[in-house]
Design an enzyme around this catalytic site. Sequence first.
Site, mmCIF file in Angstrom:
data_model
loop_
_atom_site.group_PDB
_atom_site.id
_atom_site.type_symbol
_atom_site.label_atom_id
_atom_site.label_comp_id
_atom_site.label_asym_id
_atom_site.label_seq_id
_atom_site.Cartn_x
_atom_site.Cartn_y
_atom_site.Cartn_z
ATOM 1 N N GLU A 1 14.529 -12.410 0.932
ATOM 2 C CA GLU A 1 14.374 -13.279 2.105
ATOM 3 C C GLU A 1 15.662 -14.050 2.362
ATOM 4 O O GLU A 1 15.682 -15.060 3.039
ATOM 5 C CB GLU A 1 13.181 -14.228 1.928
ATOM 6 C CG GLU A 1 11.825 -13.527 1.801
ATOM 7 C CD GLU A 1 11.202 -13.126 3.143
ATOM 8 O OE1 GLU A 1 11.872 -13.269 4.180
ATOM 9 O OE2 GLU A 1 10.047 -12.669 3.138
ATOM 10 N N ASN B 1 -2.729 -10.831 6.816
ATOM 11 C CA ASN B 1 -3.004 -10.029 8.001
ATOM 12 C C ASN B 1 -4.000 -8.924 7.677
ATOM 13 O O ASN B 1 -4.324 -8.697 6.513
ATOM 14 C CB ASN B 1 -1.715 -9.457 8.590
ATOM 15 C CG ASN B 1 -0.987 -8.573 7.611
ATOM 16 O OD1 ASN B 1 -1.571 -8.056 6.664
ATOM 17 N ND2 ASN B 1 0.294 -8.394 7.840
ATOM 18 N N CYS C 1 0.771 -1.251 0.000
ATOM 19 C CA CYS C 1 0.000 0.000 0.000
ATOM 20 C C CYS C 1 0.806 1.307 0.000
ATOM 21 O O CYS C 1 0.302 2.307 -0.505
ATOM 22 C CB CYS C 1 -1.030 -0.001 1.125
ATOM 23 S SG CYS C 1 -0.312 -0.146 2.763
ATOM 24 N N GLU D 1 -4.156 -6.535 -2.167
ATOM 25 C CA GLU D 1 -4.089 -5.644 -1.014
ATOM 26 C C GLU D 1 -5.305 -4.728 -1.022
ATOM 27 O O GLU D 1 -5.627 -4.128 -2.037
ATOM 28 C CB GLU D 1 -2.809 -4.805 -1.085
ATOM 29 C CG GLU D 1 -2.721 -3.718 -0.045
ATOM 30 C CD GLU D 1 -1.866 -4.069 1.176
ATOM 31 O OE1 GLU D 1 -1.559 -5.277 1.365
ATOM 32 O OE2 GLU D 1 -1.532 -3.150 1.924
ATOM 33 N N GLU E 1 1.639 -17.642 9.010
ATOM 34 C CA GLU E 1 0.864 -16.410 8.801
ATOM 35 C C GLU E 1 0.541 -16.336 7.320
ATOM 36 O O GLU E 1 1.435 -16.218 6.503
ATOM 37 C CB GLU E 1 1.687 -15.191 9.219
ATOM 38 C CG GLU E 1 0.998 -13.881 8.865
ATOM 39 C CD GLU E 1 1.923 -12.663 8.877
ATOM 40 O OE1 GLU E 1 2.907 -12.645 9.624
ATOM 41 O OE2 GLU E 1 1.623 -11.727 8.113
ATOM 42 N N ARG F 1 0.695 -18.148 -0.045
ATOM 43 C CA ARG F 1 0.475 -18.728 1.285
ATOM 44 C C ARG F 1 -0.898 -19.377 1.404
ATOM 45 O O ARG F 1 -1.043 -20.402 2.046
ATOM 46 C CB ARG F 1 0.706 -17.671 2.361
ATOM 47 C CG ARG F 1 2.190 -17.306 2.405
ATOM 48 C CD ARG F 1 2.599 -16.617 3.669
ATOM 49 N NE ARG F 1 4.038 -16.345 3.626
ATOM 50 C CZ ARG F 1 4.706 -15.721 4.577
ATOM 51 N NH1 ARG F 1 4.085 -15.304 5.660
ATOM 52 N NH2 ARG F 1 6.005 -15.518 4.450
ATOM 53 N N ARG G 1 10.685 -9.267 -1.790
ATOM 54 C CA ARG G 1 11.460 -9.112 -0.562
ATOM 55 C C ARG G 1 12.673 -10.006 -0.646
ATOM 56 O O ARG G 1 12.566 -11.154 -1.063
ATOM 57 C CB ARG G 1 10.646 -9.539 0.655
ATOM 58 C CG ARG G 1 9.480 -8.650 0.896
ATOM 59 C CD ARG G 1 8.755 -9.047 2.164
ATOM 60 N NE ARG G 1 7.608 -8.178 2.327
ATOM 61 C CZ ARG G 1 6.792 -8.185 3.371
ATOM 62 N NH1 ARG G 1 7.021 -9.027 4.360
ATOM 63 N NH2 ARG G 1 5.773 -7.359 3.439
ATOM 64 N N ARG H 1 7.487 -18.992 1.543
ATOM 65 C CA ARG H 1 8.405 -17.875 1.752
ATOM 66 C C ARG H 1 9.208 -17.672 0.494
ATOM 67 O O ARG H 1 10.159 -18.380 0.224
ATOM 68 C CB ARG H 1 9.326 -18.108 2.955
ATOM 69 C CG ARG H 1 10.260 -16.925 3.214
ATOM 70 C CD ARG H 1 10.992 -17.028 4.532
ATOM 71 N NE ARG H 1 10.060 -17.120 5.642
ATOM 72 C CZ ARG H 1 9.412 -16.069 6.153
ATOM 73 N NH1 ARG H 1 9.602 -14.866 5.674
ATOM 74 N NH2 ARG H 1 8.578 -16.246 7.151
ATOM 75 N N CYS I 1 -5.276 -1.633 6.234
ATOM 76 C CA CYS I 1 -4.983 -2.402 5.036
ATOM 77 C C CYS I 1 -4.922 -3.882 5.363
ATOM 78 O O CYS I 1 -4.723 -4.268 6.512
ATOM 79 C CB CYS I 1 -3.685 -1.942 4.377
ATOM 80 S SG CYS I 1 -2.203 -2.276 5.325
ATOM 81 N N ASP J 1 -2.935 -11.043 12.705
ATOM 82 C CA ASP J 1 -2.357 -12.041 11.805
ATOM 83 C C ASP J 1 -3.310 -13.217 11.710
ATOM 84 O O ASP J 1 -3.902 -13.628 12.710
ATOM 85 C CB ASP J 1 -1.027 -12.556 12.364
ATOM 86 C CG ASP J 1 0.157 -11.705 11.919
ATOM 87 O OD1 ASP J 1 -0.060 -10.704 11.210
ATOM 88 O OD2 ASP J 1 1.295 -12.048 12.284
HETATM 89 P P1 ATP Z 1 6.702 -13.412 7.923
HETATM 90 O O1 ATP Z 1 6.775 -13.126 9.402
HETATM 91 O O2 ATP Z 1 6.163 -14.745 7.579
HETATM 92 O O3 ATP Z 1 7.963 -13.063 7.203
HETATM 93 P P2 ATP Z 1 5.705 -10.806 7.520
HETATM 94 O O4 ATP Z 1 5.316 -10.422 8.899
HETATM 95 O O5 ATP Z 1 7.000 -10.346 6.982
HETATM 96 O O6 ATP Z 1 5.605 -12.392 7.371
HETATM 97 P P3 ATP Z 1 3.891 -8.961 6.431
HETATM 98 O O7 ATP Z 1 4.926 -7.944 6.267
HETATM 99 O O8 ATP Z 1 2.904 -8.822 7.513
HETATM 100 O O9 ATP Z 1 4.539 -10.412 6.549
HETATM 101 O O10 ATP Z 1 3.175 -9.154 5.010
HETATM 102 C C1 ATP Z 1 1.806 -9.378 4.857
HETATM 103 C C2 ATP Z 1 1.497 -10.629 4.077
HETATM 104 O O11 ATP Z 1 2.302 -10.730 2.916
HETATM 105 C C3 ATP Z 1 1.762 -11.928 4.814
HETATM 106 O O12 ATP Z 1 0.699 -12.257 5.648
HETATM 107 C C4 ATP Z 1 1.918 -12.909 3.677
HETATM 108 O O13 ATP Z 1 0.664 -13.320 3.190
HETATM 109 C C5 ATP Z 1 2.587 -12.088 2.613
HETATM 110 N N1 ATP Z 1 4.041 -12.304 2.611
HETATM 111 C C6 ATP Z 1 4.981 -11.610 3.279
HETATM 112 N N2 ATP Z 1 6.211 -12.059 3.013
HETATM 113 C C7 ATP Z 1 6.054 -13.073 2.131
HETATM 114 C C8 ATP Z 1 6.964 -13.953 1.461
HETATM 115 N N3 ATP Z 1 8.266 -13.849 1.629
HETATM 116 N N4 ATP Z 1 6.450 -14.880 0.634
HETATM 117 C C9 ATP Z 1 5.122 -14.992 0.432
HETATM 118 N N5 ATP Z 1 4.220 -14.195 1.025
HETATM 119 C C10 ATP Z 1 4.668 -13.238 1.867
HETATM 120 ZN ZN ZN Z 2 -0.643 -2.356 3.585
HETATM 121 MG MG MG Z 3 8.878 -11.241 6.767
#
Ligand code: ATP
Ligand code: ZN
Ligand code: MG
Length: 499
Positions: free
Chosen positions: A332, A432, A300, A349, A429, A465, A330, A341, A458, A411
Site C-alpha cells: 500500500e 465486499n 480466492c 473469504e 469499505e 476493518r 498488498r 489500511r 466471493c 461494497d
Molecule cells: P480500498 O479501496 O480501501 O483499497 P479495495 O477496493 O482495494 O479497498 P478489495 O480489493 O475490494 O479492496 O478487497 C476486499 C476487502 O479486503 C476490502 O473490503 C477490505 O476488507 C480488505 N482489504 C483490502 N485492502 C486492505 C488493506 N490494505 N488493509 C486491510 N484490509 C484490506
Molecule cells: Zn475473491
Molecule cells: Mg486497495
Amino acid sequence: MEFELDCVFLLSSDARGINFDRILGNLGDILSRGAPDGKGAKIDEFHVDGNRLKIKIKSTRYVRPHEAVFRLRKFLSRELGKHRIGIRRIFAPSYEIKFILEKEPKKSISVPFAHLKFDNKECHIYLENLDEEFLRRNYVDRIIKLINEKIERQYYEGKEEYWELIWQSKPRRHFFDKDPTREMVRRNWIMHRGRGQWIFGPIPTKIMRTMEEIVIDELIKPLNFNEVIIPKAVTWDVWKRSGHAKNLYGEIYYLCPPMKRDPEFWEDVIDMYRITGKVPTDMIKERIREPIGGMTYAQCPPLWPYFQGRTIADESLPIRVFDRSGTSMRYESGGIHGIERVDEFHRIEMVWIGYPEQVRKTHGEIIERYRIIFNKILELEWRMARVTPWFMAQEGIINVEDKEKVIGTIDFEAYLPYRGSREESEWLEFQNASNNGDKYTRGFNVKSQTGEQLHSGCTGVGLERWLAVFLAQKGFDMDNWPKEFLRRLGNLPEGIRFL
Ligand code: ATP
Ligand code: ZN
Ligand code: MG
C-alpha cells in the site's frame, strides 16, 4: 484500417531463377478467403534478392498481413518445394498500421514494441524488425486493443469507480470521535511494525476472533459453507487466468525463491553478515531468482486451480467454501496508516460456484446474513453501494446500465466519526460481496455437467476493518457496546502492562 507489412522469406537457397510472377499470379483466393468480396490482403510488390524473397503485403481489416503472411508461407512452401527450395524463416523489417481510434487521445501514450503517431482520431503504428513469433501470436491485435484501452482510461482518470448507493442504515448514536488505531496504540493493544504490519495483542485479537465466530455462526454455518485451505503464495499462472496479471504489479509483494539451496552458494552472504552484523541484501538480490509470483492479493484466485479444466458434478453444486488460513498482502506504498489500511491483513473469504441462478441466490442470502450481523449484533451505521471499476464498465465486463444488475460488486461501507461529518467524510469499505459472473469459471475453464456456463461469487470479510469500524463507532467503554456482541465476546483478557 490500413496495414502494410514488409516481410522477408528467408529461403534455403538462391531463388533468382524462379518465376515468381507466375507463382504469385496463381494465388487464387488464398489471400482473400473469409473476406467480403473484393477485400482481403494483396501483394503490393515483391523482389528476389539471392535467397531472400521480399514481399510487401497490404490489406484493410480483412485478412490482415500478419495472417496473410502465414497463408503465403504455406502456399510458397508447396510451390518452392517443386524446385527443392525450402523456407527457413520469416521476418518483417517493417510493419505500418493506420486506424481510426474510438476516441481522440487527451495526451500521447506509448506501448511496447511500437512507435506511435497520433493525428486527431487517426493512429499510426510503426513496428520494426519483427520476428515470426511476433506475427504469429497476434501481438498486433493486442497492441491495437491496448492503445484503445489506454485512451479510454484517460477519460476516466480520477474517476476510479462507478458508485451507486443501494441501501443505508439509519443514523446511530456514536460513542467516540477519535482514531481508534491511536487509542489502541496508546493502550498497548497493538503495535506497529513498519510497512503497514501490526502486532495485535490479546485484547484486539479476542475482539477480532469474536467477529470471526459471529461470521461462522451467523453466515458460514447456516449457509453451509465448508472450510478449505487456500495457498498464500500465488504463481503467475493463477494471476494470468484470474486477470490480475493485467494490472497488479504496483501492489504485489513478490515471491523470489533462492537460485540454490546449497549452503556453499550462500556462504559469502553468511560470512558477510557474521562480520558486519548487516544483512547484505545486495548480495542476496544476486542469489535469488526472478519472481515466480507474489503473496496473496485477493484471497480466492489461488483456489481456482482446484477446479481448473474440470467438470463439476451437479450434485456438488452450488459449491460453497471459505478460507481463513492466512493473511493477504498488498503493497500500500508505505507510510503509517491506521489498521484500516495495512500491508498484511486478515480476511475470511467465502467462494461459491454454481449455475447462474444458484450464484445469484447465494449472493442474496449472504447479503441478508450480513445485514443481520451489522444491524442486530454489531449495531453499526453502514451502507451498501454497487461499485464497478470504470475500466470494467467500459470494457463491457460489467454493464452498469443493466436493469437486473446481478453481476458486479457490492461494497459495504461504514461511517467513521473521527473522519468528519456523515455527509462529507469518506466512509470505509470494510468488506465486499461480488457476483463475478463467468469471469473465473471461464478464466479457469470450469465446466458444468449440462454444458451450461457456471458462474461464481466471493466475499471477503476484512477483520482489521471490522475492528476499526466497530471501535470508531462504539469507542472503548464497554458499557456502550451492543449487548448481543458482549454476550458473544465474554470477558476480555487482561492486557499486557509495560513498566
Ligand atoms: P480500498 O479501496 O480501501 O483499497 P479495495 O477496493 O482495494 O479497498 P478489495 O480489493 O475490494 O479492496 O478487497 C476486499 C476487502 O479486503 C476490502 O473490503 C477490505 O476488507 C480488505 N482489504 C483490502 N485492502 C486492505 C488493506 N490494505 N488493509 C486491510 N484490509 C484490506
Ligand atoms: Zn475473491
Ligand atoms: Mg486497495
